[in-house]
Design a protein around this motif. Structure first.
Motif, PDB file in Angstrom:
ATOM      1  N   THR A 120       0.863  -1.182   0.000  1.00 45.35           N
ATOM      2  CA  THR A 120       0.000   0.000   0.000  1.00 45.35           C
ATOM      3  C   THR A 120       0.901   1.234   0.000  1.00 45.35           C
ATOM      4  OG1 THR A 120      -0.180   0.078   2.416  1.00 45.35           O
ATOM      5  CG2 THR A 120      -1.918  -1.107   1.211  1.00 45.35           C
ATOM      6  N   ASN A 141      -3.676   4.176   1.324  1.00 49.15           N
ATOM      7  CA  ASN A 141      -4.000   3.252   0.236  1.00 49.15           C
ATOM      8  C   ASN A 141      -4.298   4.046  -1.039  1.00 49.15           C
ATOM      9  OD1 ASN A 141      -4.505   0.988  -1.283  1.00 49.15           O
ATOM     10  ND2 ASN A 141      -6.272   0.316  -0.106  1.00 49.15           N
ATOM     11  N   TYR A 147      -6.786  -5.662  -0.364  1.00 50.53           N
ATOM     12  CA  TYR A 147      -5.880  -6.558   0.345  1.00 50.53           C
ATOM     13  C   TYR A 147      -6.567  -7.080   1.602  1.00 50.53           C
ATOM     14  CZ  TYR A 147      -4.909  -2.582   3.435  1.00 50.53           C
ATOM     15  OH  TYR A 147      -5.032  -1.531   4.318  1.00 50.53           O
ATOM     16  N   ASP A 149      -6.390  -7.584   5.436  1.00 46.19           N
ATOM     17  CA  ASP A 149      -5.711  -7.013   6.588  1.00 46.19           C
ATOM     18  C   ASP A 149      -5.622  -8.002   7.745  1.00 46.19           C
ATOM     19  OD1 ASP A 149      -4.473  -4.985   8.132  1.00 46.19           O
ATOM     20  OD2 ASP A 149      -6.393  -4.476   9.037  1.00 46.19           O
ATOM     21  N   GLN A 150      -6.727  -8.678   8.056  1.00 42.64           N
ATOM     22  CA  GLN A 150      -6.756  -9.613   9.179  1.00 42.64           C
ATOM     23  C   GLN A 150      -7.304 -10.955   8.727  1.00 42.64           C
ATOM     24  OE1 GLN A 150      -8.629  -8.048  12.747  1.00 42.64           O
ATOM     25  NE2 GLN A 150      -8.277  -5.977  12.023  1.00 42.64           N
ATOM     26  N   GLY A 159      -8.555  -4.864   4.096  1.00 37.93           N
ATOM     27  CA  GLY A 159      -7.962  -3.601   4.522  1.00 37.93           C
ATOM     28  C   GLY A 159      -8.795  -2.434   4.026  1.00 37.93           C
TER      29      GLY A 159
END
Length: 172
Positions: A120, A141, A147, A149-150, A159
């Protein structure tokens, strides 16, 4: 090196529950460099390598496998430049390598799910109105990349998309 005793692991009798048990270890190294290239140009960068493994588990097949959500490589770079006495601009990048979603293989395929790595980019501009008042705009971003993220065993959290924020800073 970080060691975790008795982490939450999947209950061997009910895969929808967690129990405490096992051992996990992360070995790695990190390097960070911060400095000025000129009086007006500052750079901060870092890189980390992590190797996270299941050492002991209530589920034998997890032993030796990679820890979930622990990337092997992370990198960031941030730089700012003071264009004038009142105007500063900056930008940077963050990178995270591929990560596994779980230390257990998927029952139907016997494969470990992974999520891809990502980059990013962000940018900022700050203008000092007075010595104690400034306005700052940040965009995270910048390229609006999708994407993950978690990672959680049953779901993923994407994300944030491109985000702009304007802040008025007042020092008292």
């Amino acid at each position: 090196q970080t060691e975790k005793d008795n982490p939450r692991v999947t209950d061997p009798n009910n895969s929808t529950l967690n129990v405490l048990g096992g051992d996990q270890k992360v070995k790695g190294a990190e390097i960070e460099v911060t400095g000025r290239i000129t009086d007006a140009w500052q750079v901060n960068t870092s890189y980390a390598y992590m190797d996270g493994r299941v050492i002991k588990s209530t589920t034998f097949s997890q032993v030796g496998r990679a820890l979930a959500n622990v990337p092997h490589h992370t990198f960031n770079l941030w730089t700012t430049y003071q264009l004038t006495h009142a105007l500063q601009i900056g930008g940077g990048a963050n990178a995270v390598s591929q990560r596994v979603g779980s230390s257990s293989p998927v029952a139907a395929t016997n494969l470990i799910n992974t999520v891809p790595g990502y980059w990013t980019f962000s940018a900022m501009a700050k203008y000092d109105i007075t010595e104690k008042i400034s306005v700052q705009a940040n965009i995270t971003n910048l390229l609006d990349r999708y994407y993950i993220d978690q990672i959680h065993p049953a779901h993923l959290i994407p994300g944030e998309g491109r985000t702009a924020q304007v802040t008025l800073n007042v020092a008292f």
